[in-house]
Design a protein around this motif. Structure first.
Motif, PDB file in Angstrom:
ATOM      1  N   GLU A  92       0.819  -1.207   0.000  1.00  0.00           N
ATOM      2  CA  GLU A  92       0.000   0.000   0.000  1.00  0.00           C
ATOM      3  C   GLU A  92       0.852   1.257   0.000  1.00  0.00           C
ATOM      4  OE1 GLU A  92      -3.125   0.096  -0.479  1.00  0.00           O
ATOM      5  OE2 GLU A  92      -3.417  -2.075  -0.429  1.00  0.00           O
ATOM      6  N   SER A  99       0.664   0.070 -10.115  1.00  0.00           N
ATOM      7  CA  SER A  99      -0.698  -0.422  -9.927  1.00  0.00           C
ATOM      8  C   SER A  99      -0.697  -1.845  -9.396  1.00  0.00           C
ATOM      9  CB  SER A  99      -1.464  -0.372 -11.258  1.00  0.00           C
ATOM     10  OG  SER A  99      -0.789  -1.124 -12.252  1.00  0.00           O
ATOM     11  N   PHE A 100       0.296  -2.669  -9.852  1.00  0.00           N
ATOM     12  CA  PHE A 100       0.424  -4.040  -9.363  1.00  0.00           C
ATOM     13  C   PHE A 100       1.903  -4.409  -9.341  1.00  0.00           C
ATOM     14  CE2 PHE A 100      -3.791  -4.085 -11.317  1.00  0.00           C
ATOM     15  CZ  PHE A 100      -4.537  -4.540 -10.255  1.00  0.00           C
ATOM     16  N   GLY A 110      -0.138  -9.707  -6.421  1.00  0.00           N
ATOM     17  CA  GLY A 110      -0.292  -8.802  -5.304  1.00  0.00           C
ATOM     18  C   GLY A 110       0.041  -9.515  -4.012  1.00  0.00           C
ATOM     19  N   GLU A 196      -7.197 -12.173  -6.301  1.00  0.00           N
ATOM     20  CA  GLU A 196      -6.964 -10.797  -5.832  1.00  0.00           C
ATOM     21  C   GLU A 196      -6.946  -9.803  -6.983  1.00  0.00           C
ATOM     22  OE1 GLU A 196      -3.449  -8.102  -3.789  1.00  0.00           O
ATOM     23  OE2 GLU A 196      -3.054 -10.130  -4.508  1.00  0.00           O
ATOM     24  N   THR A 197      -6.216 -10.134  -8.050  1.00  0.00           N
ATOM     25  CA  THR A 197      -6.111  -9.186  -9.159  1.00  0.00           C
ATOM     26  C   THR A 197      -7.466  -8.984  -9.842  1.00  0.00           C
ATOM     27  OG1 THR A 197      -5.435 -11.036 -10.581  1.00  0.00           O
ATOM     28  CG2 THR A 197      -3.707  -9.712  -9.560  1.00  0.00           C
ATOM     29  N   ARG A 200      -9.476  -6.649  -7.662  1.00  0.00           N
ATOM     30  CA  ARG A 200      -9.026  -5.265  -7.796  1.00  0.00           C
ATOM     31  C   ARG A 200      -9.547  -4.627  -9.074  1.00  0.00           C
ATOM     32  NH1 ARG A 200      -4.979  -3.562  -4.365  1.00  0.00           N
ATOM     33  NH2 ARG A 200      -4.071  -5.163  -3.039  1.00  0.00           N
ATOM     34  N   ARG A 201      -9.680  -5.428 -10.134  1.00  0.00           N
ATOM     35  CA  ARG A 201     -10.138  -4.875 -11.407  1.00  0.00           C
ATOM     36  C   ARG A 201     -11.659  -4.819 -11.510  1.00  0.00           C
ATOM     37  NH1 ARG A 201      -6.345  -8.646 -13.532  1.00  0.00           N
ATOM     38  NH2 ARG A 201      -8.071  -9.848 -14.396  1.00  0.00           N
TER      39      ARG A 201
END
Length: 584
Positions: A92, A99-100, A110, A196-197, A200-201
């Motif tokens: 963070e 972004s990743f 991530g 996770e990815t 996030r998207r």
């Protein structure tokens, strides 16, 4: 070679250490106690002491104590949590720089993904150790219960009675298949981190498998079905069911997912779903199925339209606004399909006549309009006819069509419709007259009423009748002669009646002369002439050359000198369009 981001390394270690600490706690809690515990190697029963077994095995839980193992497991698990937390914090803190994080292979990784990979690594270690097993080291063990067999007993186990076939069977490795399966399950569980990815998207809906979304179509939230693009904020990618199954979406779903969704939607409709779920199913078919909601052939369309209508009628009393929207959509799909025979539609609606009638009488009910139309297929009871008549008198435009549909089935409905034609205000009277023509009730009393209205001196009467009678082939000549007579006699009526020229296929040249002669008339007649010219230009582009010139001259005069600015604007626009189309 690209370096691995530090937060990914911390998350990998954290996942592995956390899983190992939890395993220590579970092992301590499942350690066997009691006076008749069995040795895990030779399966002999031994007393609950710290002394080693006859085979030489000393249980670690007994040697160190279950409490010590629990404490050790808790400490190791806490270390794993600290490492995982540190990786997330570091990730963070670098959010503005990237972004990743990316792995050396170019895959998006991530911290949660790396944490899952650490858990998967621990699961694979367990599976490897369990599959590798414990070697015999010269000990003769039963391959079934792993009891230690003395050489004097031969190949038969004295514990379970199993007879081995060969000596080598007694020297096998002891593989723990259950533990191997558990390790593989842990490894698969860790792969959830790859979601996770996607989350996030596309938000949390991206974590739900497409198969689950399709199976749970009747119950999932609306925002999981279709993206709300009017929301203040929405994810970068559309991972809703509609977004995944969209033909332009790449990598979100397979082709068989579309076929599966179509099958699921068809199943929902055939089982009499609720209004909301039926609406969802119909919308899904509308988006995905090339044959639409109802199918490709008329027989299938009739059957499915009847299914939709049954769902609507069964839920007609619902006052939920969402149900009202769903019912409106389903009703539109059903009502504009190839129509069932009247008996079939009546068989669907008539058992619910009381509920439909009560809904139609309630002006505050969100499904009133649907209920009013459904009365056309209900039993023509006196209360149904009376309610429709009252609705028409109150200005409810939708009620005219079902009332006139009942004319052919009910003398009471015919008498009520004729009375309405004679007493309603002009706009409502014209609408009812047109409904007569559309439904073509072959009733001499109705036709006689329209002819009497056409012969009346009241413009409201003859205009309303003229609009209806052009649909009756046997009375076209009578209507045409009357219209031409009225145009010459009443310039105000010409505004309405000239709109019927196209329908009656009347020769218009003589009437252009009539309007031209009135060029110095008052404004109302001037306005009537302008509207008439616009109608002539739109519906009769094949006028003779002299007529063209007169029309052009008149339009130019109106575009330059008419006192009404609206007429000047319309005349100018129509003049330009007319010259362009006629190449004059």
């Amino acid at each position: 070679m690209p370096s691995i981001p530090p937060e990914v390394v911390l998350a990998l270690l954290g996942g592995f250490v956390l899983a190992y600490g939890i395993s220590l706690i579970i092992r301590a809690g499942s350690a066997r106690r009691g006076p008749r515990a069995r040795c895990p190697d030779c399966r002999r029963t031994r007393p609950a002491t710290d002394a080693p077994c006859a085979c030489g095995h000393t249980p670690p839980q007994r040697r160190r104590g279950a409490a010590a193992w629990r404490i050790a497991g808790a400490i190791v698990a806490c270390v794993g949590l600290v490492l995982a937390g540190a990786s997330i914090a570091l990730y963070e803190s670098l959010a503005q720089e990237r972004s990743f994080s990316h792995s050396p292979m170019g895959l998006v990784v991530g911290p949660l993904t790396a944490l899952g990979l650490g858990v998967s690594a621990f699961g694979l270690c367990i599976a490897f150790v369990a599959f590798r097993g414990q070697p015999a080291k010269g000990r003769r063990r039963c391959p079934k219960c792993w009891y230690l067999i003395d050489a004097a007993l031969g190949l038969k186990c004295s514990e379970c009675g199993h007879q081995a076939k060969h000596e080598r069977d007694l020297l096998r490795r002891r593989r723990r298949w259950g533990l191997a399966v558990l390790g593989l399950a842990i490894a698969l569980l860790g792969q959830i981190g790859w979601l996770e990815t996607r989350v996030r998207r596309g938000g949390w809906v991206a974590a739900v498998p497409t198969e689950v979304l399709i199976l749970a179509l009747p119950w999932i939230p609306e925002e999981w079905i279709e993206q709300n693009w009017n929301a203040p904020s929405y994810p970068d990618e559309d991972w809703t069911l509609d977004g995944r199954l969209n033909e332009y979406a790449e990598g979100h779903a397979w082709a068989w997912h579309r076929r599966f969704a179509i099958w699921r939607a068809r199943t929902m409709l055939s089982r009499g779903a609720s209004l909301e779920s039926a609406s969802r199913a119909a919308l899904t078919l509308q988006r995905l199925d090339d044959d639409g909601v109802l199918g490709s052939d008329d027989e299938t369309a009739r059957r499915r339209a009847a299914e939709l209508l049954r769902i609507v009628v069964a839920n007609i009393e619902s006052t939920d606004p969402d149900d009202a929207d769903a019912a409106d959509f389903l009703f539109d799909v059903a009502i504009y399909s190839p129509r069932e025979e009247l008996e079939v539609w009546t068989a669907i609606v008539s058992p619910h006549t009381a509920e439909v009638l009560a809904t139609a009488r309630d002006p505050a009910h969100p499904q009133q309009d649907i209920a009013v139309i459904l009365l056309a297929y209900a039993d023509p009871l006196p209360e149904v006819v009376e309610s429709l008549t009252a609705l028409v008198r109150d200005g409810h435009a939708t009620a005219a069509s079902p009332l006139l549909s009942l004319v052919q089935r009910s003398p009471l409905a015919r008498d009520a419709a004729i009375e309405l034609l004679q007493t309603l205000p002009f706009e409502s009277r014209r609408r009812v007259a047109m409904m007569f023509a559309i439904h073509r009730p072959d009733d001499p009393a109705i036709i006689a009423t329209l002819l009497n209205m056409l012969a009346s001196d009241d413009p409201d009467d003859y205009i309303a009748a003229a609009w209806a009678l052009h649909r009756y082939p046997d009375h076209i000549e009578t209507s045409r002669a009357r219209i031409l007579e009225l145009i010459d006699r009443d310039p105000e009526s010409s505004v309405e009646l000239t709109r019927l020229f196209r329908r009656y296929d009347t020769d218009l040249s003589a009437h252009i002369e009539s309007f031209t002669r009135r060029s110095n008339s008052p404004v109302i007649e001037h306005r009537s002439a302008a509207i008439a010219y616009f109608e002539l230009l739109l519906f009769s582009p094949d006028l003779a050359e002299p007529t063209h010139q007169r029309v052009l001259d008149r339009l130019r005069d109106m575009a330059a000198n008419d006192p009404d600015s609206g007429v000047r604007h319309d005349a100018s626009s129509t003049l330009d369009d007319f010259i362009r189309r006629q190449d004059l």
